[in-house]
Design an enzyme around this catalytic site. Structure first.
Site, mmCIF file in Angstrom:
data_model
loop_
_atom_site.group_PDB
_atom_site.id
_atom_site.type_symbol
_atom_site.label_atom_id
_atom_site.label_comp_id
_atom_site.label_asym_id
_atom_site.label_seq_id
_atom_site.Cartn_x
_atom_site.Cartn_y
_atom_site.Cartn_z
ATOM 1 N N ARG A 54 -6.594 -2.231 17.732
ATOM 2 C CA ARG A 54 -5.374 -1.304 17.887
ATOM 3 C C ARG A 54 -4.281 -2.433 18.262
ATOM 4 O O ARG A 54 -3.122 -1.731 18.541
ATOM 5 C CB ARG A 54 -5.542 -0.211 18.983
ATOM 6 C CG ARG A 54 -5.734 -0.647 20.228
ATOM 7 C CD ARG A 54 -6.142 0.380 21.095
ATOM 8 N NE ARG A 54 -6.336 -0.231 22.667
ATOM 9 C CZ ARG A 54 -6.954 0.552 23.516
ATOM 10 N NH1 ARG A 54 -7.264 1.856 23.440
ATOM 11 N NH2 ARG A 54 -7.133 0.290 24.689
ATOM 12 N N ASP A 87 -5.027 6.653 15.314
ATOM 13 C CA ASP A 87 -5.953 7.243 15.241
ATOM 14 C C ASP A 87 -5.450 8.283 13.798
ATOM 15 O O ASP A 87 -6.470 9.074 13.164
ATOM 16 C CB ASP A 87 -6.413 8.330 16.207
ATOM 17 C CG ASP A 87 -7.345 7.420 17.199
ATOM 18 O OD1 ASP A 87 -7.886 6.733 16.784
ATOM 19 O OD2 ASP A 87 -7.142 8.077 18.562
ATOM 20 N N THR A 90 0.171 6.727 17.083
ATOM 21 C CA THR A 90 -1.546 6.588 17.318
ATOM 22 C C THR A 90 -2.074 6.103 15.982
ATOM 23 O O THR A 90 -1.938 6.177 15.063
ATOM 24 C CB THR A 90 -2.128 7.770 17.660
ATOM 25 O OG1 THR A 90 -3.570 7.706 17.651
ATOM 26 C CG2 THR A 90 -1.882 8.953 16.535
ATOM 27 N N GLU A 131 -16.811 5.631 15.885
ATOM 28 C CA GLU A 131 -17.370 5.691 17.169
ATOM 29 C C GLU A 131 -17.846 7.002 17.426
ATOM 30 O O GLU A 131 -18.905 7.596 18.117
ATOM 31 C CB GLU A 131 -16.575 5.309 18.207
ATOM 32 C CG GLU A 131 -15.181 5.998 18.412
ATOM 33 C CD GLU A 131 -14.280 5.542 19.608
ATOM 34 O OE1 GLU A 131 -14.612 5.046 20.739
ATOM 35 O OE2 GLU A 131 -12.927 5.919 19.435
ATOM 36 N N MET A 187 -12.810 2.661 15.928
ATOM 37 C CA MET A 187 -12.351 3.843 16.640
ATOM 38 C C MET A 187 -12.302 5.182 16.007
ATOM 39 O O MET A 187 -12.362 5.304 14.611
ATOM 40 C CB MET A 187 -11.018 3.323 17.480
ATOM 41 C CG MET A 187 -11.410 2.352 18.387
ATOM 42 S SD MET A 187 -9.737 1.909 19.178
ATOM 43 C CE MET A 187 -10.394 1.121 20.573
ATOM 44 N N LEU A 208 -9.803 -4.838 19.475
ATOM 45 C CA LEU A 208 -8.999 -5.665 18.755
ATOM 46 C C LEU A 208 -8.329 -4.734 17.552
ATOM 47 O O LEU A 208 -7.248 -5.172 17.007
ATOM 48 C CB LEU A 208 -9.981 -6.665 17.952
ATOM 49 C CG LEU A 208 -10.807 -7.650 18.894
ATOM 50 C CD1 LEU A 208 -11.996 -8.148 17.983
ATOM 51 C CD2 LEU A 208 -9.802 -8.580 19.164
ATOM 52 N N GLY A 260 -2.857 5.300 24.238
ATOM 53 C CA GLY A 260 -3.401 3.965 23.942
ATOM 54 C C GLY A 260 -2.263 3.127 23.244
ATOM 55 O O GLY A 260 -1.486 3.634 22.475
#
Lengths: 409, 409
Positions: free
Chosen positions: B300, B145, B143, B247, B189, B298, B13
């Site tokens: 990321r 994340d 990332t 999420e 996310m 938005l 991503g």
């Protein structure tokens, strides 16, 4: 020139610039000897009704606080959606409001808001003409929707447009990374007026090509078959599409797309906004990977990315409201006219509130292209100046610093 | 030191900092005499497989382009989600890749990506050890994340966290304006790791109180009854709430909340993400005005609001990847350790890819408060340094200027 106190209140949906206008009204009022105390009404007209008045001088005589206010998004004084009713119920409300004006020696009332707020100004003005009084009622415009009449563009719109255009640019970059067909449907605010959706056209690539490939406004009927045709046409030269829709797009029968019941292949009804419905329709009919993004409240309060022109104009419009009041005006809203299309410049004036209240300015036909799926050159020329310039934000711990009313009451 | 060419590719991503890392790898490679041509592989490992290689020197010998790259969000070279298969099919892929390496005299391969990309580095390294070859395989982390192991925090996370925290601050300001009870549920996310949701705790008011009143991560089971209890507890002192959910929040039985079928009072199933389900549940059970906001893509790619620390570290980590390769390292990822908790500083090193690939770093228990609905002081101390500092963006027509690969191929 009347000598007395003033009250300022904010109403309607918050914006990123409404506090810049409050700062403008405050500072012009503060430097004027005719105006004594400067009150803030909490939660719009409700604050007058309930006598929830704040002495703003105690907060904003500190320059640092006034500076913070200018870039703090949302409504510092709080807001309301209150509409004064007609008949006896309304009469009692008017009496109460004018009692409060008398009690606090209010000679000037500044109401920063959109359409509904201008209706309040109109009603207060009408009541006073009938029943007597000497309060100046000045409407001060704000709305990200840009749908007020008699004004070139509304304070708050430029910052929202800038945020939307930057976000569309980023969404387009995000969706272009995979080597596959894909579509993103972005939903922006605007029930009847498509100004915010149109502002997506400001997102352009290095060659000036619009990154929002298709834009649909509520001003034109939305046709699902035309959508498919439009998508196929764009996809002849491009694999990843960005589609922008106003929340208020309607089909030819006047029905909101957001209320359509598009069923997916399992027969489940799809709930949600216009973008969700369009997303489901594309998936079902074209089988292309599609996702939807709703910009939601983020677009109206994005104080971290402001248009300097918008913030500075919003402040000036606040100052002009005070000048108009001291000049003896009442029952008016501060309005603007663009000096020329080629060289941007703004003339500030006031206009009779009768010409503004309860009216709505939608996007003119010539601001859109002939296919009604994007902006025309004319539309782009109108929009471009409004997002120019950046504001250096007061920061704290890596985030924009805000000022909160609750810290002072 | 091997003399040869290098190839850089990006995978997974997109983020707002992955191009800063690309800029770092490029500039370190460009100033080193052992490295000849610097190729970019289009769409990750697929670009190697399909020989879609771009000569980056032709683009980035212009300093202006390299400067633009550093703040352009999303993946300049494109991305992929390609996983090399095992067995005969995989064997053919490996052979093809190594043929391309030989053909282009590639001695250094830099793969900027997350978990899946590190698995690719691991597999390439293992294949080479078995079948011979002298290519250096260096994983370069990215990332939003923040779920890679052996690294203090991942490039891209800081900017996403900063954007999320600023947005939460603005949403909180937006929702506080009306004098009524209301709740906003914000979905961020994070399927298994709740780092991004935790970063919402950075949004604080002037007194340091967290503006995200309740935060729920996938690390703890989500309990709908506990949610109601938590809301009631916050509402004892506050009327407008902001709730943040990852999420990926799951109930005790391991089921994703996003897949729950909460029925509204008309018996309609609510579709959508976790926030939509939580929104429907609150409305149904507490009758409070509730809306949900999904930050979606938005968060990321918000290149208009970057963490200077994140961008600068991402660049440095890219440079360090080249240093490690020239130092003879292979089968490693660039990793970092925080020097001390009190005084932020980062030590950069490399770690064996075996310790990183296919592993996931979730939020430790002591980063959350005892109620598991917000960050602990320890968690906040970890997060705070990562969002510090702003980058002056190259602007064009009021919007951040980006650089596009399509303009050069």
């Amino acid at each position: 020139m009347k000598i007395g106190n003033c009250v300022i209140a904010q109403s309607g949906g918050p914006t990123a610039a409404i506090n810049a206008t409050l700062a403008g009204v405050y500072s012009a009022a503060a430097r004027n000897f005719a105006i004594g105390k400067i009150y803030g009404g909490q939660n719009g007209i409700e604050g007058i009704l309930n006598e929830k008045l704040v002495n703003l001088g105690e907060i904003f005589d500190k320059k640092e606080n006034l500076k913070l206010l200018k870039t703090t998004p949302s409504s510092f004084l709080g807001s309301c959606r209150y509409k004064i009713k007609s008949g006896d119920e309304g009469k009692a409300v008017f009496e109460k409001i004018f009692d409060v004006f008398t009690k606090y020696n209010i000679k000037y009332f500044f109401y920063i808001g959109g359409n509904d707020s201008m209706d309040t100004i109109l009603q207060l003005e009408q009541y006073q003409r009938k029943n007597g009084g000497d309060v100046s009622f000045i409407g001060v415009p704000k709305t990200i929707d840009n749908d007020l009449t008699c004004i070139d563009h509304t304070p708050g719109f430029g910052s929202a447009a800038k945020y939307i255009a930057a976000s569309i640019k980023e969404i387009a970059a995000d969706t272009a990374v995979y080597d596959m067909d894909s579509i993103v449907v972005v939903e922006v605010m605007g029930r009847n007026a498509g100004w915010l959706a149109l502002s997506a056209s400001l997102a352009q690539d290095s060659k000036g090509k619009c990154l929002a490939d298709l834009i649909y406004l509520p001003e034109n009927s939305f046709d699902f078959e035309k959508l498919i045709k439009d998508i196929k046409s764009v996809m002849e030269t491009k694999r990843q599409l960005v589609i922008v829709v106003s929340e208020g797009i309607k089909t030819a029968d006047g029905k909101m797309v957001a209320e359509s019941s598009v069923k997916d292949s399992f027969g489940h009804g799809q709930l949600g906004g216009a973008a969700k419905v369009v997303e489901a329709f594309i998936k079902e009919n074209l089988g292309i990977k599609t996702r939807s993004v709703e910009l939601n409240v983020l677009q109206r309060c994005a104080g971290h990315f402001l248009s300097a022109r918008d913030i500075n104009e919003s402040y000036m419009i606040g100052e002009s409201a005070v000048a108009a009041a001291l000049d003896g005006k009442t029952g008016v809203m501060v309005t603007t006219k663009r000096a020329a299309e080629e060289f941007y410049g703004l003339n500030i004036d006031v206009t009779d509130i009768n010409l503004i209240a309860n009216k709505e300015k939608t996007v003119p036909e010539n601001f859109m292209n002939s296919e009604k799926n994007g902006a025309s050159e004319h539309g782009l020329r109108y929009l471009k100046p409004l997002i120019q310039g950046e504001i250096e934000l007061p920061m704290e711990s890596g985030l924009p610093k805000h000022i909160y009313l609750k810290d002072f009451i």
